[in-house]
Design a protein around this motif. Structure first.
Motif, mmCIF file in Angstrom:
data_model
loop_
_atom_site.group_PDB
_atom_site.id
_atom_site.type_symbol
_atom_site.label_atom_id
_atom_site.label_comp_id
_atom_site.label_asym_id
_atom_site.label_seq_id
_atom_site.Cartn_x
_atom_site.Cartn_y
_atom_site.Cartn_z
ATOM 1 N N VAL A 7 44.958 -37.336 20.484
ATOM 2 C CA VAL A 7 46.275 -37.412 19.838
ATOM 3 C C VAL A 7 47.183 -36.301 20.361
ATOM 4 O O VAL A 7 48.362 -36.534 20.637
ATOM 5 C CB VAL A 7 46.143 -37.369 18.297
ATOM 6 C CG1 VAL A 7 47.487 -37.187 17.631
ATOM 7 C CG2 VAL A 7 45.461 -38.640 17.799
ATOM 8 N N GLU A 8 46.645 -35.112 20.529
ATOM 9 C CA GLU A 8 47.447 -34.009 21.067
ATOM 10 C C GLU A 8 47.912 -34.306 22.493
ATOM 11 O O GLU A 8 49.069 -34.083 22.845
ATOM 12 C CB GLU A 8 46.654 -32.703 21.015
ATOM 13 C CG GLU A 8 46.466 -32.187 19.596
ATOM 14 C CD GLU A 8 45.530 -30.990 19.501
ATOM 15 O OE1 GLU A 8 45.042 -30.503 20.556
ATOM 16 O OE2 GLU A 8 45.279 -30.544 18.371
ATOM 17 N N ALA A 9 47.012 -34.821 23.338
ATOM 18 C CA ALA A 9 47.369 -35.158 24.718
ATOM 19 C C ALA A 9 48.389 -36.298 24.742
ATOM 20 O O ALA A 9 49.330 -36.293 25.548
ATOM 21 C CB ALA A 9 46.117 -35.542 25.507
ATOM 22 N N PHE A 10 48.222 -37.267 23.859
ATOM 23 C CA PHE A 10 49.169 -38.376 23.754
ATOM 24 C C PHE A 10 50.549 -37.848 23.356
ATOM 25 O O PHE A 10 51.562 -38.246 23.927
ATOM 26 C CB PHE A 10 48.667 -39.404 22.741
ATOM 27 C CG PHE A 10 49.606 -40.547 22.514
ATOM 28 C CD1 PHE A 10 49.839 -41.484 23.515
ATOM 29 C CD2 PHE A 10 50.251 -40.696 21.296
ATOM 30 C CE1 PHE A 10 50.707 -42.544 23.302
ATOM 31 C CE2 PHE A 10 51.118 -41.744 21.081
ATOM 32 C CZ PHE A 10 51.347 -42.680 22.080
ATOM 33 N N GLY A 11 50.576 -36.949 22.396
ATOM 34 C CA GLY A 11 51.839 -36.348 21.977
ATOM 35 C C GLY A 11 52.553 -35.669 23.132
ATOM 36 O O GLY A 11 53.762 -35.835 23.320
ATOM 37 N N LYS A 12 51.820 -34.910 23.923
ATOM 38 C CA LYS A 12 52.415 -34.246 25.091
ATOM 39 C C LYS A 12 52.949 -35.272 26.085
ATOM 40 O O LYS A 12 54.035 -35.109 26.642
ATOM 41 C CB LYS A 12 51.394 -33.331 25.767
ATOM 42 C CG LYS A 12 51.077 -32.095 24.948
ATOM 43 C CD LYS A 12 49.965 -31.270 25.579
ATOM 44 C CE LYS A 12 49.586 -30.127 24.658
ATOM 45 N NZ LYS A 12 48.372 -29.431 25.111
ATOM 46 N N ARG A 13 52.201 -36.356 26.281
ATOM 47 C CA ARG A 13 52.603 -37.389 27.239
ATOM 48 C C ARG A 13 53.908 -38.076 26.827
ATOM 49 O O ARG A 13 54.724 -38.430 27.664
ATOM 50 C CB ARG A 13 51.515 -38.431 27.406
ATOM 51 C CG ARG A 13 51.971 -39.594 28.300
ATOM 52 C CD ARG A 13 50.870 -40.463 28.725
ATOM 53 N NE ARG A 13 50.196 -39.813 29.852
ATOM 54 C CZ ARG A 13 49.204 -40.357 30.526
ATOM 55 N NH1 ARG A 13 48.768 -41.545 30.206
ATOM 56 N NH2 ARG A 13 48.641 -39.725 31.531
ATOM 57 N N GLY A 15 56.256 -36.713 24.897
ATOM 58 C CA GLY A 15 57.311 -35.748 24.595
ATOM 59 C C GLY A 15 57.281 -35.187 23.188
ATOM 60 O O GLY A 15 58.278 -34.655 22.706
ATOM 61 N N LEU A 16 56.135 -35.274 22.525
ATOM 62 C CA LEU A 16 55.951 -34.694 21.189
ATOM 63 C C LEU A 16 54.778 -33.712 21.242
ATOM 64 O O LEU A 16 53.688 -33.999 20.749
ATOM 65 C CB LEU A 16 55.676 -35.795 20.149
ATOM 66 C CG LEU A 16 56.766 -36.824 19.924
ATOM 67 C CD1 LEU A 16 56.278 -37.943 19.018
ATOM 68 C CD2 LEU A 16 58.007 -36.161 19.329
ATOM 69 N N PRO A 17 54.988 -32.537 21.842
ATOM 70 C CA PRO A 17 53.879 -31.607 22.066
ATOM 71 C C PRO A 17 53.215 -31.091 20.790
ATOM 72 O O PRO A 17 52.089 -30.613 20.847
ATOM 73 C CB PRO A 17 54.513 -30.464 22.860
ATOM 74 C CG PRO A 17 55.968 -30.556 22.589
ATOM 75 C CD PRO A 17 56.261 -32.005 22.331
ATOM 76 N N GLY A 18 53.852 -31.229 19.654
ATOM 77 C CA GLY A 18 53.253 -30.759 18.406
ATOM 78 C C GLY A 18 52.477 -31.827 17.645
ATOM 79 O O GLY A 18 51.983 -31.586 16.553
ATOM 80 N N LEU A 19 52.339 -33.020 18.238
ATOM 81 C CA LEU A 19 51.647 -34.103 17.541
ATOM 82 C C LEU A 19 50.176 -33.764 17.368
ATOM 83 O O LEU A 19 49.492 -33.353 18.313
ATOM 84 C CB LEU A 19 51.792 -35.412 18.331
ATOM 85 C CG LEU A 19 51.292 -36.678 17.626
ATOM 86 C CD1 LEU A 19 52.148 -36.973 16.396
ATOM 87 C CD2 LEU A 19 51.313 -37.855 18.576
ATOM 88 N N VAL A 29 54.064 -41.673 14.263
ATOM 89 C CA VAL A 29 54.946 -41.578 15.419
ATOM 90 C C VAL A 29 55.935 -42.727 15.312
ATOM 91 O O VAL A 29 55.550 -43.857 14.994
ATOM 92 C CB VAL A 29 54.162 -41.706 16.741
ATOM 93 C CG1 VAL A 29 55.095 -41.583 17.933
ATOM 94 C CG2 VAL A 29 53.050 -40.679 16.811
ATOM 95 N N THR A 30 57.203 -42.440 15.546
ATOM 96 C CA THR A 30 58.224 -43.484 15.499
ATOM 97 C C THR A 30 58.718 -43.762 16.905
ATOM 98 O O THR A 30 59.146 -42.855 17.616
ATOM 99 C CB THR A 30 59.400 -43.065 14.591
ATOM 100 O OG1 THR A 30 58.868 -42.801 13.278
ATOM 101 C CG2 THR A 30 60.438 -44.156 14.498
#
Length: 124
Positions: A7-13, A15-19, A29-30
């Motif tokens: 989930v963290e890597a997906f967030g970075k991919r 553009g949501l680095p804090g996910l 995620v929206t």
């Protein structure tokens, strides 16, 4: 890669680095106006989204059930009915091992299916 790392890597991919999965092991995620909830439970990841109100769409129940048959029209997910909210939902269960590329593709397919069914409900 475990669920939290994924989930963290997906967030970075995207553009949501804090996910991150929160204390309750979920996050939202929206994508434009389409909310996708990512939930970690019993070593599985669930993608979940509300499609719209079932009220007034009782005539579509057969169509929705047929879409679930072998996941053929639900993107390998399942369309359900949330009895508390009176809304149709789409859920997809993901089982590891997890890979960022595959996960990203699965989320993309899930969002496409959410949009399809939301549009279908609006038009019918």
């Amino acid at each position: 890669m475990n669920e939290q790392e994924l989930v963290e890597a997906f967030g970075k991919r995207i553009g949501l680095p804090g996910l991150t999965l929160g204390e309750e092991q979920c996050c939202a995620v929206t994508f434009d106006q389409d909310e996708v909830i990512i939930d970690h439970e019993n070593n599985h990841l669930f993608l979940f989204s509300e499609l719209g109100s079932a009220t007034g769409h009782e005539n579509l129940y057969t169509t929705m059930l047929e879409a679930n048959h072998l996941g053929q029209s639900s993107g390998f997910g399942s369309i359900g009915l949330d009895p508390e909210r009176g809304s149709f939902t789409l859920t997809r269960v993901l089982v590891g091992p997890y890979d960022l590329k595959l996960f990203t593709e699965q989320v993309s397919l899930f969002v496409k299916n959410v949009r399809y069914w939301k549009r279908y409900l609006t038009e019918n």
